[in-house]
Scaffold this active site. Structure first.
Site, mmCIF file in Angstrom:
data_model
loop_
_atom_site.group_PDB
_atom_site.id
_atom_site.type_symbol
_atom_site.label_atom_id
_atom_site.label_comp_id
_atom_site.label_asym_id
_atom_site.label_seq_id
_atom_site.Cartn_x
_atom_site.Cartn_y
_atom_site.Cartn_z
ATOM 1 N N ASP A 27 -17.831 -21.155 -107.299
ATOM 2 C CA ASP A 27 -17.938 -22.227 -106.307
ATOM 3 C C ASP A 27 -16.805 -21.992 -105.307
ATOM 4 O OD1 ASP A 27 -17.515 -24.599 -104.872
ATOM 5 O OD2 ASP A 27 -18.187 -25.878 -106.520
ATOM 6 N N TYR A 54 -18.709 -27.807 -94.721
ATOM 7 C CA TYR A 54 -18.077 -28.931 -93.996
ATOM 8 C C TYR A 54 -16.569 -29.033 -94.203
ATOM 9 C CZ TYR A 54 -19.264 -30.901 -98.590
ATOM 10 O OH TYR A 54 -19.431 -31.093 -99.933
ATOM 11 N N LYS A 55 -15.995 -28.185 -95.067
ATOM 12 C CA LYS A 55 -14.546 -28.254 -95.298
ATOM 13 C C LYS A 55 -13.850 -27.305 -94.317
ATOM 14 C CE LYS A 55 -15.192 -29.355 -100.207
ATOM 15 N NZ LYS A 55 -14.787 -30.758 -100.271
HETATM 16 C C1 LIG Z 1 -15.496 -27.764 -105.585
HETATM 17 C C2 LIG Z 1 -16.629 -28.620 -105.109
HETATM 18 N N1 LIG Z 1 -17.864 -28.378 -105.566
HETATM 19 C C3 LIG Z 1 -18.910 -29.138 -105.190
HETATM 20 C C4 LIG Z 1 -18.758 -30.176 -104.300
HETATM 21 C C5 LIG Z 1 -19.951 -31.048 -103.956
HETATM 22 O O1 LIG Z 1 -20.585 -30.623 -102.820
HETATM 23 P P1 LIG Z 1 -21.861 -31.385 -102.223
HETATM 24 O O2 LIG Z 1 -21.494 -32.823 -102.076
HETATM 25 O O3 LIG Z 1 -22.037 -30.728 -100.887
HETATM 26 O O4 LIG Z 1 -23.003 -31.184 -103.117
HETATM 27 C C6 LIG Z 1 -17.488 -30.445 -103.774
HETATM 28 C C7 LIG Z 1 -17.303 -31.552 -102.824
HETATM 29 O O5 LIG Z 1 -16.233 -31.841 -102.345
HETATM 30 C C8 LIG Z 1 -16.394 -29.650 -104.203
HETATM 31 O O6 LIG Z 1 -15.156 -29.895 -103.771
#
Ligand SMILES: Cc1ncc(COP(=O)(O)O)c(C=O)c1O
Length: 397
Positions: free
Chosen positions: A184, A209-210
């Site tokens: 991830d 989006y980050k």
């Molecule tokens: C490490 C990580 N994985 C997954 C997500 C979730 O992503 P999404 O809301 O786009 O599904 C986030 C959200 O901040 C995250 O920080």
């Protein structure tokens, strides 16, 4: 190559704000507003349904995936945009598990973002084949890798502490044990150069989006190593991942390569915003970005620690072991963060006690880091956080 003084002009940042939360939601590229408006007026408005062909809407998830791929070291044709990161984690994990049919363990760490673990739990329950999600402390991951592990599923940079796993080493260890690896990249993509191909990663997913600054809710991406693309069966067998979507065949046939990881209709307006973010990234030297990120995070730690003895550094001191954020533990961290935000320094808070600060060199420089540290010291030295108004929790922290 664009320097950082030039890139900061490409972002809209509200006056009086020091924005240290691009690790949660990046700021708006100035060009994005016009780019989205143009897509609406000239493409949706004028072309109507013709936009799918004439404006290339249908090809965008792949085309933008290739552009983004440079930042994460992905081979051309191995990244596609769509859906949310939660969904992309599910898809990648499902495909990877199926490729190791004799093994039952999904190994992760206790610092992983909850959605990754929740998605794994949901998948395990749905499969009903006795898979088990095992989580260990981040430092214990390597030792736990063994012959029962089907998939090692990790977030490279811990969302709370900013601790960074060694992607190359853990990928190798997993492969040596016959397991596949899913990374991830939520807190990696746009924070530093990722080398998916070089480290031999099998699957990866991330959000835009980050650090990538594409905008709230803009689609996620999934990476499947070219060597696995024909074997990876899509668990979410949507029509746009079909080999011939417009043949409207009654039965599913997976599309070629990464195309099979598409699910449904692409969010065209959001991808217009992503395009303007990628226009900025196209000119960025990732080695220079990382060097500046390390300077900024070091500076913040050096300035804050001696003046704020009540804050405890949660991020590794060794820059090689962290992403582009700095986190401090403080029991009243929520209130302290609200006091900071009221004074124009925007970071965020993660339960139970983490104050997070993200450093994005594209629009944050040394001046902002110094001012943010001064304001944080003022908040802590003078207990400015100890105001009832700062203790009232909002829905999003
Ligand atoms: C490490 C990580 N994985 C997954 C997500 C979730 O992503 P999404 O809301 O786009 O599904 C986030 C959200 O901040 C995250 O920080």
């Amino acid at each position: 190559m664009t320097g950082f003084a030039a890139t900061r002009k490409l972002f809209h940042l509200p006056r009086g704000v020091i924005y240290l939360d691009g690790n949660s939601l990046g700021p708006m590229p100035v060009a994005a507003a016009d780019r989205v408006a143009q897509t609406m007026r000239e493409e949706w408005g004028e072309m109507l349904i013709g936009g799918w062909n004439k404006a290339g809407w249908m090809a965008q998830p792949r085309a933008l995936g290739d552009r983004l791929g440079r930042l994460i070291g992905a081979e051309p044709g191995s990244v596609v945009l769509g859906d949310t990161l939660s969904v992309k984690v599910y898809q990648a994990l499902a495909a990877a598990l199926e490729m190791r049919p004799d093994r039952r363990v999904i190994l992760s760490d206790s610092g992983n973002f909850p959605t990754d673990l929740y998605m794994a739990e949901g998948l395990v329950a749905g499969l009903g084949r006795g898979h088990q999600l095992v989580t260990v402390a981040p430092e214990a991951v390597e030792d736990r890798i063994g012959p029962d592990v089907a998939v090692l599923m990790l977030t490279e940079v811990d969302y709370r502490t900013g601790r960074r796993h060694d992607m190359a080493r853990l990928t190798r260890a997993a492969h040596d044990a016959g397991a596949l690896v899913l990374w991830d990249l939520a807190h990696s993509a746009g924070a530093f150069a990722v080398d998916l191909a070089g480290t031999g990663a099998d699957f990866a997913a991330g959000c835009t989006y980050k650090y990538l600054n594409a905008g709230p809710g803009v689609p996620a991406f999934i990476y499947v190593a070219p060597r696995h693309q024909d074997a990876a069966r899509p668990a979410l067998s949507g029509w746009l991942g079909h080999a011939a979507p417009f043949a409207f065949e009654p039965a599913y046939r997976p599309g070629a390569g990464i195309e099979r990881m598409r699910v449904g209709t692409p969010p065209v307006l959001q991808m217009a915003a992503l395009e303007s973010a990628l226009d900025i990234w196209d000119g960025v030297d990732m080695a220079a970005l990382r060097a500046r990120s390390v300077e900024l995070t070091e500076l913040f730690i050096v300035l804050v620690e001696p003046r704020c003895p009540d804050l405890h550094l949660a991020t590794p001191r060794d820059p090689d072991q962290r992403g582009s954020q700095v986190s401090f533990r403080f029991p009243d961290g929520y209130a302290a963060m609200q006091a900071l935000i009221a004074r124009g320094v925007i970071g965020d808070f993660r339960a139970p006690d983490i104050m997070r600060f993200g450093f994005a060199p594209l629009y944050i420089g040394e001046d902002e880091v110094r001012r943010a540290a001064d304001i944080l010291a003022d908040v802590m030295e003078n207990r400015l956080w100890d105001d009832p108004a700062y203790h009232v929790r909002a829905a999003v922290t």
